[in-house]
Design a protein around this motif. Sequence first.
Motif, PDB file in Angstrom:
ATOM      1  N   ARG A   5    -120.809  11.962 -80.884  1.00  0.00           N
ATOM      2  CA  ARG A   5    -121.346  12.646 -79.711  1.00  0.00           C
ATOM      3  C   ARG A   5    -120.290  13.499 -79.041  1.00  0.00           C
ATOM      4  O   ARG A   5    -119.110  13.203 -79.102  1.00  0.00           O
ATOM      5  CB  ARG A   5    -121.903  11.637 -78.712  1.00  0.00           C
ATOM      6  CG  ARG A   5    -123.122  10.920 -79.270  1.00  0.00           C
ATOM      7  CD  ARG A   5    -123.741   9.989 -78.248  1.00  0.00           C
ATOM      8  NE  ARG A   5    -124.893   9.322 -78.806  1.00  0.00           N
ATOM      9  CZ  ARG A   5    -126.139   9.779 -78.739  1.00  0.00           C
ATOM     10  NH1 ARG A   5    -126.394  10.887 -78.105  1.00  0.00           N
ATOM     11  NH2 ARG A   5    -127.128   9.114 -79.286  1.00  0.00           N
ATOM     12  N   ILE A   6    -120.749  14.524 -78.349  1.00  0.00           N
ATOM     13  CA  ILE A   6    -119.883  15.401 -77.565  1.00  0.00           C
ATOM     14  C   ILE A   6    -119.939  14.932 -76.118  1.00  0.00           C
ATOM     15  O   ILE A   6    -121.021  14.717 -75.562  1.00  0.00           O
ATOM     16  CB  ILE A   6    -120.345  16.867 -77.683  1.00  0.00           C
ATOM     17  CG1 ILE A   6    -120.214  17.335 -79.137  1.00  0.00           C
ATOM     18  CG2 ILE A   6    -119.545  17.757 -76.746  1.00  0.00           C
ATOM     19  CD1 ILE A   6    -120.829  18.697 -79.399  1.00  0.00           C
ATOM     20  N   SER A   7    -118.781  14.799 -75.522  1.00  0.00           N
ATOM     21  CA  SER A   7    -118.695  14.363 -74.131  1.00  0.00           C
ATOM     22  C   SER A   7    -119.142  15.477 -73.186  1.00  0.00           C
ATOM     23  O   SER A   7    -118.759  16.633 -73.354  1.00  0.00           O
ATOM     24  CB  SER A   7    -117.251  13.968 -73.816  1.00  0.00           C
ATOM     25  OG  SER A   7    -117.118  13.646 -72.458  1.00  0.00           O
ATOM     26  N   VAL A   8    -119.964  15.111 -72.208  1.00  0.00           N
ATOM     27  CA  VAL A   8    -120.402  16.035 -71.167  1.00  0.00           C
ATOM     28  C   VAL A   8    -120.285  15.328 -69.820  1.00  0.00           C
ATOM     29  O   VAL A   8    -120.041  14.123 -69.754  1.00  0.00           O
ATOM     30  CB  VAL A   8    -121.865  16.519 -71.366  1.00  0.00           C
ATOM     31  CG1 VAL A   8    -122.024  17.281 -72.669  1.00  0.00           C
ATOM     32  CG2 VAL A   8    -122.852  15.374 -71.283  1.00  0.00           C
ATOM     33  N   ASP A   9    -120.498  16.072 -68.768  1.00  0.00           N
ATOM     34  CA  ASP A   9    -120.558  15.517 -67.423  1.00  0.00           C
ATOM     35  C   ASP A   9    -121.978  15.761 -66.926  1.00  0.00           C
ATOM     36  O   ASP A   9    -122.353  16.901 -66.640  1.00  0.00           O
ATOM     37  CB  ASP A   9    -119.524  16.212 -66.531  1.00  0.00           C
ATOM     38  CG  ASP A   9    -119.500  15.665 -65.115  1.00  0.00           C
ATOM     39  OD1 ASP A   9    -120.455  14.966 -64.717  1.00  0.00           O
ATOM     40  OD2 ASP A   9    -118.529  15.967 -64.401  1.00  0.00           O
ATOM     41  N   PHE A  10    -122.778  14.706 -66.848  1.00  0.00           N
ATOM     42  CA  PHE A  10    -124.173  14.865 -66.433  1.00  0.00           C
ATOM     43  C   PHE A  10    -124.306  15.267 -64.965  1.00  0.00           C
ATOM     44  O   PHE A  10    -125.402  15.530 -64.488  1.00  0.00           O
ATOM     45  CB  PHE A  10    -124.984  13.607 -66.739  1.00  0.00           C
ATOM     46  CG  PHE A  10    -125.287  13.447 -68.210  1.00  0.00           C
ATOM     47  CD1 PHE A  10    -126.084  14.362 -68.870  1.00  0.00           C
ATOM     48  CD2 PHE A  10    -124.764  12.392 -68.938  1.00  0.00           C
ATOM     49  CE1 PHE A  10    -126.364  14.236 -70.223  1.00  0.00           C
ATOM     50  CE2 PHE A  10    -125.036  12.242 -70.285  1.00  0.00           C
ATOM     51  CZ  PHE A  10    -125.833  13.163 -70.932  1.00  0.00           C
ATOM     52  N   ASN A  11    -123.192  15.354 -64.241  1.00  0.00           N
ATOM     53  CA  ASN A  11    -123.216  15.930 -62.895  1.00  0.00           C
ATOM     54  C   ASN A  11    -123.234  17.451 -62.962  1.00  0.00           C
ATOM     55  O   ASN A  11    -123.381  18.103 -61.932  1.00  0.00           O
ATOM     56  CB  ASN A  11    -122.005  15.458 -62.084  1.00  0.00           C
ATOM     57  CG  ASN A  11    -122.095  13.996 -61.757  1.00  0.00           C
ATOM     58  OD1 ASN A  11    -123.113  13.523 -61.266  1.00  0.00           O
ATOM     59  ND2 ASN A  11    -121.036  13.265 -62.046  1.00  0.00           N
ATOM     60  N   GLU A  12    -123.059  18.013 -64.149  1.00  0.00           N
ATOM     61  CA  GLU A  12    -123.056  19.468 -64.337  1.00  0.00           C
ATOM     62  C   GLU A  12    -124.382  19.937 -64.934  1.00  0.00           C
ATOM     63  O   GLU A  12    -124.431  20.719 -65.871  1.00  0.00           O
ATOM     64  CB  GLU A  12    -121.882  19.886 -65.226  1.00  0.00           C
ATOM     65  CG  GLU A  12    -120.538  19.593 -64.590  1.00  0.00           C
ATOM     66  CD  GLU A  12    -119.359  20.019 -65.439  1.00  0.00           C
ATOM     67  OE1 GLU A  12    -119.502  20.177 -66.679  1.00  0.00           O
ATOM     68  OE2 GLU A  12    -118.283  20.195 -64.858  1.00  0.00           O
ATOM     69  N   MET A  13    -125.465  19.461 -64.364  1.00  0.00           N
ATOM     70  CA  MET A  13    -126.801  19.847 -64.815  1.00  0.00           C
ATOM     71  C   MET A  13    -127.209  21.142 -64.121  1.00  0.00           C
ATOM     72  O   MET A  13    -127.113  21.254 -62.898  1.00  0.00           O
ATOM     73  CB  MET A  13    -127.818  18.749 -64.486  1.00  0.00           C
ATOM     74  CG  MET A  13    -127.528  17.388 -65.112  1.00  0.00           C
ATOM     75  SD  MET A  13    -127.741  17.313 -66.891  1.00  0.00           S
ATOM     76  CE  MET A  13    -129.508  17.383 -67.057  1.00  0.00           C
ATOM     77  N   LEU A  14    -127.654  22.109 -64.915  1.00  0.00           N
ATOM     78  CA  LEU A  14    -128.171  23.367 -64.367  1.00  0.00           C
ATOM     79  C   LEU A  14    -129.660  23.267 -64.070  1.00  0.00           C
ATOM     80  O   LEU A  14    -130.198  24.032 -63.276  1.00  0.00           O
ATOM     81  CB  LEU A  14    -127.919  24.510 -65.338  1.00  0.00           C
ATOM     82  CG  LEU A  14    -126.455  24.783 -65.671  1.00  0.00           C
ATOM     83  CD1 LEU A  14    -126.348  25.913 -66.679  1.00  0.00           C
ATOM     84  CD2 LEU A  14    -125.657  25.100 -64.431  1.00  0.00           C
ATOM     85  N   ALA A  15    -130.311  22.351 -64.755  1.00  0.00           N
ATOM     86  CA  ALA A  15    -131.740  22.068 -64.593  1.00  0.00           C
ATOM     87  C   ALA A  15    -131.923  20.614 -65.009  1.00  0.00           C
ATOM     88  O   ALA A  15    -131.015  20.016 -65.582  1.00  0.00           O
ATOM     89  CB  ALA A  15    -132.572  23.007 -65.482  1.00  0.00           C
ATOM     90  N   PRO A  16    -133.089  20.013 -64.755  1.00  0.00           N
ATOM     91  CA  PRO A  16    -133.279  18.609 -65.120  1.00  0.00           C
ATOM     92  C   PRO A  16    -133.050  18.312 -66.609  1.00  0.00           C
ATOM     93  O   PRO A  16    -132.770  17.176 -66.971  1.00  0.00           O
ATOM     94  CB  PRO A  16    -134.733  18.330 -64.723  1.00  0.00           C
ATOM     95  CG  PRO A  16    -135.007  19.302 -63.633  1.00  0.00           C
ATOM     96  CD  PRO A  16    -134.227  20.544 -64.004  1.00  0.00           C
ATOM     97  N   ASP A  17    -133.137  19.342 -67.452  1.00  0.00           N
ATOM     98  CA  ASP A  17    -132.951  19.140 -68.892  1.00  0.00           C
ATOM     99  C   ASP A  17    -131.860  20.043 -69.483  1.00  0.00           C
ATOM    100  O   ASP A  17    -131.831  20.282 -70.680  1.00  0.00           O
ATOM    101  CB  ASP A  17    -134.260  19.360 -69.640  1.00  0.00           C
ATOM    102  CG  ASP A  17    -134.765  20.792 -69.530  1.00  0.00           C
ATOM    103  OD1 ASP A  17    -134.278  21.551 -68.664  1.00  0.00           O
ATOM    104  OD2 ASP A  17    -135.657  21.157 -70.314  1.00  0.00           O
ATOM    105  N   LEU A  18    -130.960  20.550 -68.644  1.00  0.00           N
ATOM    106  CA  LEU A  18    -129.942  21.493 -69.121  1.00  0.00           C
ATOM    107  C   LEU A  18    -128.582  21.136 -68.535  1.00  0.00           C
ATOM    108  O   LEU A  18    -128.411  21.154 -67.306  1.00  0.00           O
ATOM    109  CB  LEU A  18    -130.326  22.923 -68.738  1.00  0.00           C
ATOM    110  CG  LEU A  18    -129.488  24.039 -69.331  1.00  0.00           C
ATOM    111  CD1 LEU A  18    -129.643  24.106 -70.854  1.00  0.00           C
ATOM    112  CD2 LEU A  18    -129.848  25.379 -68.698  1.00  0.00           C
ATOM    113  N   VAL A  19    -127.621  20.835 -69.415  1.00  0.00           N
ATOM    114  CA  VAL A  19    -126.281  20.444 -68.975  1.00  0.00           C
ATOM    115  C   VAL A  19    -125.247  21.392 -69.579  1.00  0.00           C
ATOM    116  O   VAL A  19    -125.406  21.859 -70.712  1.00  0.00           O
ATOM    117  CB  VAL A  19    -125.972  18.975 -69.354  1.00  0.00           C
ATOM    118  CG1 VAL A  19    -125.918  18.768 -70.857  1.00  0.00           C
ATOM    119  CG2 VAL A  19    -124.692  18.482 -68.700  1.00  0.00           C
TER     120      VAL A  19
END
Length: 101
Positions: A5-19
Amino acid sequence: MTENRISVDFNEMLAPDLVLLSKTDFREDSSGKTVHLSEGLLVYIYEADIDDDGLPDNLIAQGLVERRPDGVNWGRVAKWCCRIDGGGVKHESDVRAAGRS
């Protein structure tokens, strides 16, 4: 995690389904492998998290890579995003529990 998996920050959501995913065309996954990002690529993403007992319980999701939408001001440093599929973001423990049902 079963998939790399690729690490992301789910606090960086542009939309409910877009990070936000990456500033460049390349990201390293959880195995150390370099992933070349391109439009429509299926990726598995995660953010490290812990459960109420302090044990690892990552947030996980999957989706398709897409270019960051125009008109996004605060996220404009990113080139790529991940459009999370209908499964949404879940804790790994929830996925494991569902598999045992």
